[in-house]
Design an enzyme around this catalytic site. Structure first.
Site, mmCIF file in Angstrom:
data_model
loop_
_atom_site.group_PDB
_atom_site.id
_atom_site.type_symbol
_atom_site.label_atom_id
_atom_site.label_comp_id
_atom_site.label_asym_id
_atom_site.label_seq_id
_atom_site.Cartn_x
_atom_site.Cartn_y
_atom_site.Cartn_z
ATOM 1 N N ASP A 45 -45.878 24.627 -64.787
ATOM 2 C CA ASP A 45 -45.858 25.294 -66.087
ATOM 3 C C ASP A 45 -47.035 26.249 -66.262
ATOM 4 O O ASP A 45 -47.120 26.958 -67.265
ATOM 5 C CB ASP A 45 -45.876 24.235 -67.201
ATOM 6 C CG ASP A 45 -45.525 24.814 -68.563
ATOM 7 O OD1 ASP A 45 -44.705 25.734 -68.619
ATOM 8 O OD2 ASP A 45 -46.084 24.340 -69.569
ATOM 9 N N SER A 97 -42.869 27.689 -74.694
ATOM 10 C CA SER A 97 -41.836 27.408 -73.698
ATOM 11 C C SER A 97 -40.587 26.880 -74.397
ATOM 12 O O SER A 97 -40.674 26.055 -75.315
ATOM 13 C CB SER A 97 -42.342 26.370 -72.686
ATOM 14 O OG SER A 97 -43.455 26.860 -71.980
ATOM 15 N N GLN A 136 -38.103 29.578 -65.914
ATOM 16 C CA GLN A 136 -38.488 29.208 -67.280
ATOM 17 C C GLN A 136 -38.145 30.340 -68.235
ATOM 18 O O GLN A 136 -38.314 31.520 -67.906
ATOM 19 C CB GLN A 136 -39.990 28.910 -67.350
ATOM 20 C CG GLN A 136 -40.460 28.419 -68.712
ATOM 21 C CD GLN A 136 -41.958 28.120 -68.731
ATOM 22 O OE1 GLN A 136 -42.767 29.010 -68.937
ATOM 23 N NE2 GLN A 136 -42.316 26.863 -68.501
#
Length: 286
Positions: free
Chosen positions: A204, A228, A278
């Site tokens: 991440d 996110s 993502q």
């Protein structure tokens, strides 16, 4: 950084509350919300606790629903969806204050042999030894809030050394690509399941930021609201994580106040370890 990696390993060692129910804590830092990589990693730990030890995660898909509160524990509830002959599927719900903040689905597989190929390590990437750390770059960059500087000044469980420096030094519109060297800050136990969890944690890092490059923006800009939304990851090959890893990233698209980024994680010897994708909220404040 050994103390920081020890603290991370402690945070990833969830407490068992009941059958299929686990509890995790967060580091007490001056930050507004729980780091997304921590939530992904802890949810994966909870899923792993319910899977046979000869089955290893090969993919995960998660959705972020609410920001996590660092002041209270996170409860992880595991749904044992399927135990098949070769594959196992788990769903995990992360809960705080009686509400879901994150959901994860993960698939596990016994090791099998088959066809194999991979993309090569990107060409012309300088080695990490001569690069500045992300912490050093943020210290000298403009427009970085003081709270962010203090956050990055604390001892951390991993070290980042970006190859691309322009994003930290200007607000020019840049190609939406970056390479970042990442290294964990201490010895990693010889435990394949735990190594997968640590990969999920670091996956991440910096990924959403890549989607701002083409617009001359940054996640720390005061007129940007960023978070996110979802995160997917595929684990290709096991690795000991005992050295520098190259995180190669690009962002094919931004639209609808959302930025989309992809990443591939390589070992120093060129082994492709994992791939990520993502999408995140990149909203201009009005």
């Amino acid at each position: 950084m050994t103390a920081a990696i020890d603290e991370l390993l402690s945070i990833l060692d969830l407490e068992r509350l009941e059958h299929n129910l686990y509890r995790g804590r967060s580091p007490q830092v001056e930050w507004q919300r729980v780091f997304g990589g921590q939530t992904i990693a802890q949810a994966l730990v909870a899923a792993q606790r319910t899977v046979e030890p000869d089955r290893f995660v090969h993919s995960l898909h998660g959705y972020f629903m609410r920001p996590g509160d660092i002041r209270v524990p996170i409860v992880y509830e595991v749904d044992r969806i399927r135990d098949g002959g070769s594959f196992t599927t788990r769903r995990v719900l992360a809960i705080q204050h009686g509400q879901a903040i994150f959901s994860l689905e993960a698939s596990f597989q016994v090791d099998e042999k088959g066809l194999e190929h991979q993309f090569a390590l990107p060409d012309d990437v300088p080695p990490p030894e001569g690069l500045l750390t992300q912490r050093q770059l943020l210290e000298r960059a403009e427009r970085v809030p003081e709270a962010v500087r203090r956050f990055w000044a604390r001892e951390r469980p991993l070290e980042l050394r970006p190859v691309n420096l322009q994003h930290y030094e200007s607000r020019d519109k840049l190609p939406p690509r970056q390479n970042v060297w990442i290294r964990l800050g201490g010895p990693v136990p010889d435990d394949r399941a735990l190594q997968s969890v640590l990969l999920a944690y670091l996956s991440d890092m910096t990924l959403l930021d890549t989607s701002t490059f083409a617009h001359g923006r940054g996640l720390f800009d005061p007129d940007i609201q960023a978070a996110s939304l979802d995160h997917s990851m595929w684990f290709h090959r096991p690795h000991s994580l005992d050295g520098w890893l190259l995180y190669a990233q690009d962002s094919p698209s931004s639209s609808g106040s959302r930025g989309f980024s992809r990443g591939t994680l390589y070992a120093r010897d060129g082994t492709l370890i994992a791939s990520m994708a993502q999408e995140g909220l990149i909203r201009l404040k009005r």
